[in-house]
Design a protein around this motif. Structure first.
Motif, PDB file in Angstrom:
ATOM      1  N   ASP A   1      13.072   4.279 -25.177  1.00  0.00           N
ATOM      2  CA  ASP A   1      12.648   2.822 -25.378  1.00  0.00           C
ATOM      3  C   ASP A   1      13.424   1.592 -24.475  1.00  0.00           C
ATOM      4  O   ASP A   1      12.821   0.525 -25.155  1.00  0.00           O
ATOM      5  N   HIS A   2      14.556   2.099 -24.288  1.00  0.00           N
ATOM      6  CA  HIS A   2      15.781   0.614 -23.346  1.00  0.00           C
ATOM      7  C   HIS A   2      15.804   1.302 -21.896  1.00  0.00           C
ATOM      8  O   HIS A   2      16.917   1.242 -21.832  1.00  0.00           O
ATOM      9  N   ALA A   3      15.134   1.443 -21.501  1.00  0.00           N
ATOM     10  CA  ALA A   3      16.064   2.414 -20.353  1.00  0.00           C
ATOM     11  C   ALA A   3      15.667   1.816 -19.241  1.00  0.00           C
ATOM     12  O   ALA A   3      16.539   1.848 -18.190  1.00  0.00           O
ATOM     13  N   GLY A   4      15.165   0.264 -19.911  1.00  0.00           N
ATOM     14  CA  GLY A   4      15.603  -0.494 -18.046  1.00  0.00           C
ATOM     15  C   GLY A   4      17.010  -1.054 -18.351  1.00  0.00           C
ATOM     16  O   GLY A   4      17.588  -1.868 -17.709  1.00  0.00           O
ATOM     17  N   ASP A   5      17.423  -1.359 -19.673  1.00  0.00           N
ATOM     18  CA  ASP A   5      19.056  -1.936 -19.715  1.00  0.00           C
ATOM     19  C   ASP A   5      19.493  -0.953 -19.757  1.00  0.00           C
ATOM     20  O   ASP A   5      20.893  -1.355 -19.345  1.00  0.00           O
ATOM     21  N   ASP A   6      19.775   0.347 -19.926  1.00  0.00           N
ATOM     22  CA  ASP A   6      20.242   1.731 -20.320  1.00  0.00           C
ATOM     23  C   ASP A   6      20.754   2.158 -18.413  1.00  0.00           C
ATOM     24  O   ASP A   6      21.716   2.482 -18.380  1.00  0.00           O
TER      25      ASP A   6
ATOM     26  N   THR B   1      16.868  10.802 -22.896  1.00  0.00           N
ATOM     27  CA  THR B   1      17.154  12.368 -21.947  1.00  0.00           C
ATOM     28  C   THR B   1      18.704  11.414 -21.337  1.00  0.00           C
ATOM     29  O   THR B   1      18.666  10.322 -20.979  1.00  0.00           O
ATOM     30  N   GLU B   2      19.662  13.295 -20.639  1.00  0.00           N
ATOM     31  CA  GLU B   2      20.533  12.661 -19.621  1.00  0.00           C
ATOM     32  C   GLU B   2      19.821  12.309 -18.457  1.00  0.00           C
ATOM     33  O   GLU B   2      18.891  12.722 -18.105  1.00  0.00           O
TER      34      GLU B   2
ATOM     35  N   ARG C   1      17.280  14.310 -16.713  1.00  0.00           N
ATOM     36  CA  ARG C   1      17.058  15.724 -16.995  1.00  0.00           C
ATOM     37  C   ARG C   1      15.944  16.109 -17.843  1.00  0.00           C
ATOM     38  O   ARG C   1      16.756  17.671 -19.059  1.00  0.00           O
ATOM     39  N   GLY C   2      15.508  15.712 -18.470  1.00  0.00           N
ATOM     40  CA  GLY C   2      14.101  15.640 -19.679  1.00  0.00           C
ATOM     41  C   GLY C   2      13.099  14.654 -19.365  1.00  0.00           C
ATOM     42  O   GLY C   2      13.145  13.835 -18.536  1.00  0.00           O
ATOM     43  N   GLU C   3      12.845  14.675 -20.363  1.00  0.00           N
ATOM     44  CA  GLU C   3      10.838  14.499 -20.541  1.00  0.00           C
ATOM     45  C   GLU C   3      11.392  12.764 -20.736  1.00  0.00           C
ATOM     46  O   GLU C   3      12.373  12.503 -21.814  1.00  0.00           O
ATOM     47  N   PHE C   4      10.395  12.476 -20.860  1.00  0.00           N
ATOM     48  CA  PHE C   4      10.291  10.742 -20.663  1.00  0.00           C
ATOM     49  C   PHE C   4       9.289  10.364 -21.976  1.00  0.00           C
ATOM     50  O   PHE C   4       8.535  10.463 -21.292  1.00  0.00           O
TER      51      PHE C   4
END
Length: 290
Positions: free
Chosen positions: A25-30, A67-68, A58-61
């Motif tokens: 849910d915060h993929a852009g920031d991370d 996910t790592e 390494r995992g599902e979105f």
């Protein structure tokens, strides 16, 4: 949006890597924070970037999960001035991958993934690893969202070169050795990845064995044509566990050849591929009859 999808072989290169947890849910920031940390490591340790950065998931979105992710940056190894325990540097191995390029922002990038996975399902290939995004034009380089350019790569193998069986890992390894021997292959090298990572890094993972298989007759024919072909020998066969099944995967010798390799090598590579496919077929048949 329509996509052009193709299959290619990656070239080996040195990669500076950093693993981070990405909140979906915060993929852009991370992802932005991970990239900033990766370039900071490159600057501190004296690595010179030698290509666009990437992220391997390494995992599902899925919404609400994490996910790592492995952040990678191709670097010039001769630029090393220092190192510390935070830095992971590895030499990537050549691999076959299906890929496409997505232009524009990331709100519609799911369509690109869907197109790529649908293509793979209808092709002669199977997915052989997690997806990677290569940022050909990253947000800090784009003047507007339309300029963003992202290549999505998914490692693949020929369907005939991968089997999934219900027999336990150790039994499967024994069957694989027998099937390879019947096709004229000897096992020259054996790498127990699980044991190595546990001993060297204190990291635990599933059973994972790499067998270096070589057919002496085919190797002799190939080396007589091109002494450099030894870089591609032996042919790796991987035996690993995946939940409650055992997976056996073999490299495709034909796909490993460069476009400029001599044409005389192609029949030898085809022969090796057919023998590996026959060995894996035998593994699958014996698993169903045990």
């Amino acid at each position: 949006m329509s996509y052009q999808i193709s299959v290619d072989r990656s070239a080996p290169h040195t990669v500076l890597g950093l693993r981070r947890t990405v909140r979906i849910d915060h993929a852009g920031d991370d992802i932005g924070a991970g990239m900033a940390a990766l370039y900071e490591l490159a600057a501190v340790t004296g690595f010179s970037p030698a290509g666009p950065p990437s992220t391997t998931y390494r995992g599902e979105f899925r919404a609400g999960t994490s996910t790592e992710a492995d952040f990678g940056l191709p670097v010039a190894p001769e630029s090393i001035r220092a190192a510390n325990e935070e830095v992971t540097v590895r030499r990537s191995e050549p691999e076959i991958f299906a890929h496409l390029t997505h232009r524009g922002d990331y709100h519609r990038i799911g369509d690109a993934y869907s197109a790529l996975y649908e293509w793979i399902r209808g092709s002669q290939y199977q997915q052989a690893g997690p997806p990677t995004e290569v940022y050909l034009v990253a947000p800090d380089e784009a003047l507007n969202p339309h300029d963003l350019l992202t290549e999505i790569r998914v490692p693949v193998v020929l369907a005939e070169l991968v089997v999934r069986v219900s027999t336990p890992f150790a039994e499967t390894v024994a069957v694989v050795r027998e099937a390879l021997a019947e096709q004229g292959f000897g096992v020259l090298t054996e790498i127990d990845v699980r044991a190595t990572l546990r001993t060297k890094l204190g990291v635990d993972m599933e059973d994972y064995l790499i067998l270096g298989a070589c057919n002496p007759n085919l190797a002799h024919q190939a080396l007589d044509i091109d002494r450099h072909i030894g870089q591609l020998l032996p042919c790796n066969v991987v035996v690993r566990t995946d939940d409650d099944v055992t997976v056996v995967e073999a490299v495709d010798p034909d796909q490993l050849l460069r476009a400029d390799n001599q044409a005389a090598l192609r029949p030898i590579a085809h022969d090796a591929r057919d023998r590996l496919a026959a060995a894996l077929s035998a593994v699958a048949k014996r698993a169903t009859t045990q």
